[in-house]
Structure formats: C-alpha cells, structure tokens
Design an enzyme around this catalytic site. Structure first.
Site, short mmCIF file in Angstrom:
data_model
loop_
_atom_site.label_atom_id
_atom_site.label_comp_id
_atom_site.label_asym_id
_atom_site.label_seq_id
_atom_site.Cartn_x
_atom_site.Cartn_y
_atom_site.Cartn_z
N ASP A 1 45.03 36.83 35.77
CA ASP A 1 45.43 37.77 36.80
C ASP A 1 44.22 38.58 37.26
O ASP A 1 43.25 38.77 36.51
CB ASP A 1 46.50 38.73 36.26
CG ASP A 1 47.80 38.03 35.91
OD1 ASP A 1 48.00 36.90 36.40
OD2 ASP A 1 48.59 38.60 35.14
N LYS A 2 44.30 39.10 38.46
CA LYS A 2 43.20 39.86 39.05
C LYS A 2 42.74 41.00 38.16
O LYS A 2 41.55 41.28 38.03
CB LYS A 2 43.62 40.40 40.42
CG LYS A 2 42.55 41.17 41.16
CD LYS A 2 43.03 41.61 42.53
CE LYS A 2 41.95 42.39 43.27
NZ LYS A 2 42.42 42.82 44.62
#
Length: 311
Positions: free
Chosen positions: A141-142
């Site tokens: 995930d970012k």
C-alpha cells in the site's frame, strides 16, 4: 521515426506475449477496454500493419502507439537520472535475478488517478537493457513501508509470483495497533471482501478461499497501544489492515479501516511496516532473507511509547 515516443521496440523479455497484454504493460493509466478499441480501429500498428489483440509480439517488432495514449504530463515530470538514482537509493538487496527496495512512506507501488510518481514508473527508466525488463512481483500500500521485490526478467517474476501464491515466500510485518490482544499468539482466519462500505462489508461469507493472518504480541504500552509481529499466510488486498480491525485492534493511523484518532502524540501516519522477506533463490536451493529497517517515524513512536521491539 523509430526513436520517437510514438514507437516502441519489443524487447527480448517480451517475446511471444499477446499484443493487448504488451500494450497494457506499456501504456500508462489505460483500461483493457481502451486497449481493445485502439487495436480494433487500427490505431496500433506492428511493423506498419494492423494486428489482432491475440497477435504474439516478437523481439524487435516496432509498435506504433497512438499519440493521444502517451502520458505527456508524466514524461515532462520524469527526470531519468533522478528516478534511477531514487530506486538505487532505496535498494537493500540485489542479485542477478531480483532487486529489493525498502519502500518509503507515501510512495505508491503503481500508478492510478492523480498518482504521477510511483515505483512502477521509476522502473521504466531502469529498463534500458534489451534482455531485461524490471517488473514488480507484489505490491505494498502507498502508506505501508518496507520490503518490496522487483524481478529483472519476466520468467523471474513468474517464478516468484507463483512462490508468493503457494506460500513459499515468508512475509513478516510489524504494526502498532489499538489495544492489547488477549492472547500473545493468535491466528485470524476470516474471509474478507474486496468491496468496502462499512466494517460489516469486510467479511465475505460466500468466499471459499482461506484468508489467514498470524500475529505475535511483542510488547504493549499500558494496554492502549501494542506492537505486533505479523505473518500473512495469504495475500489479499489490505488483508492485514482488515483482519486487525475485525478483531478489534486496528492499526494506528489507519484512516480507512477504523483508527482515525492518532494516539499519544504520535506522528499522523500509518504504522505498518513490511520488515522481512524470506525467499528461495531463483531456481536454486538457496534461502535468502532480506530485512528492511523501519522508518524514522516508526522508530520514534516505539521509543516514545517505551516499547521493547526485540523479538
């Protein structure tokens, strides 16, 4: 003109893959439906000729891409030397087959709406060798930091993608969570949905596939915040974040899945870090272990909470 942005030459690593798949990998931020359309209407040419979506591209094929499909904004923003240096600055392991980086907070793994800078895009500037094409094997995930594997060739990517799927590769995360689990060691085996509207939507009662996350309590701060070591045995989207929320211990700083309030004056970030990856060498018996140091903000939080981070 072969050297312009409208024409690309098929590399050795892409030999014999379908034209539509090749286009999807080489045109940023486009849909499969659009790929089919530009092929069908003759906007894509291979060696000056129209081809069908299932045409198998060959090494050295010259493929024309319609000018309106070129991400000119991204091209203007990219600085090849800067992007390559950035990837190298993140590098924590490399051999003939893979490159592994410690992904920083806030850097997306792949592109999307309003995302111009991402790992996948940075790799395009490293892909200068005719027989190599760096590609992502998995995602983070970012706002998750840590170990991210990149394959140097298609066959390597396929090998490790299969290894992830068959649980041959072992992943270890650490996280700060709300509360303190009752049991020091636990296993979460709850089927989760890819859709999300509210917490009750997490669970997919019709799914047959097992979704499993193991965890170990490392230490706790007055029962309010705990440091967990986490081992996801499967790899569903946002699996760790959803599973921990479902058992009542959402990750600190997870604005989407349940922990909006940041506790104890901690920095307003997600406290989830991919700490370790253990994987076999490419087509060998060697076992490789790569550990990514936690980011400064995570280290400072552990220090502030006076948590023992030793396993």
């Amino acid at each position: 003109m072969i050297g312009d942005k409208m024409h690309k030459i098929v590399k050795v690593d892409d030999n014999q893959i379908r034209l539509d798949r090749w286009l999807k990998e080489n045109i940023k931020n486009t849909s499969y439906t659009n790929i089919q359309k530009i092929i069908r209407t003759g906007q894509v040419r291979v060696g000056g000729r129209r081809k069908k979506p299932d045409y198998r591209v060959l090494t050295g094929d010259i493929i024309r891409i319609p000018p309106d499909q070129i991400d000119t904004e991204a091209l203007l923003k990219q600085n090849s030397n800067y992007q390559t240096r950035s990837i190298r600055d993140m590098q924590i392991y490399e051999d003939k087959h893979v490159l592994i980086i410690n992904k920083p907070y806030g850097l997306a793994t792949q592109g999307g709406t309003s995302i111009n800078i991402h790992v996948d895009g940075m790799l395009q500037d490293i892909n200068t060798e005719a027989d190599e094409k760096y590609r992502l094997v998995h995602r983070l995930d970012k706002h998750t930091t840590g170990v991210l594997m990149i394959a140097k060739r298609r066959e390597v990517a396929q090998f490790y993608t299969s290894a992830f799927k068959n649980q041959i590769i072992k992943k270890q995360y650490i996280a700060l969570v709300n509360g303190k689990p009752v049991n020091r060691n636990g296993q979460i085996d709850i089927e989760i949905s890819d859709t999300y509207q509210k917490k009750s939507d997490f669970v997919d009662y019709d799914r047959k596939q097992s979704v499993v996350t193991k965890y170990k309590l490392i230490d706790s701060h007055e029962g309010a915040i705990s440091l967990l070591q986490i081992h996801p045995l499967t790899g569903r989207k946002h699996q760790i974040r959803k599973h921990l929320t479902l058992i009542g211990h959402p990750i600190i700083g997870d604005m989407k899945y349940g922990n909006i309030k940041i506790n104890e004056g901690l920095e307003k970030k997600l406290y989830l870090h991919a700490q370790k990856l253990v994987f076999p060498g490419f087509k060998s018996e060697e076992k490789i272990e790569v550990i990514a140091e936690m980011p400064i903000y995570f280290y400072e939080a552990i220090k502030r909470l006076k948590l023992n981070s030793d396993e």
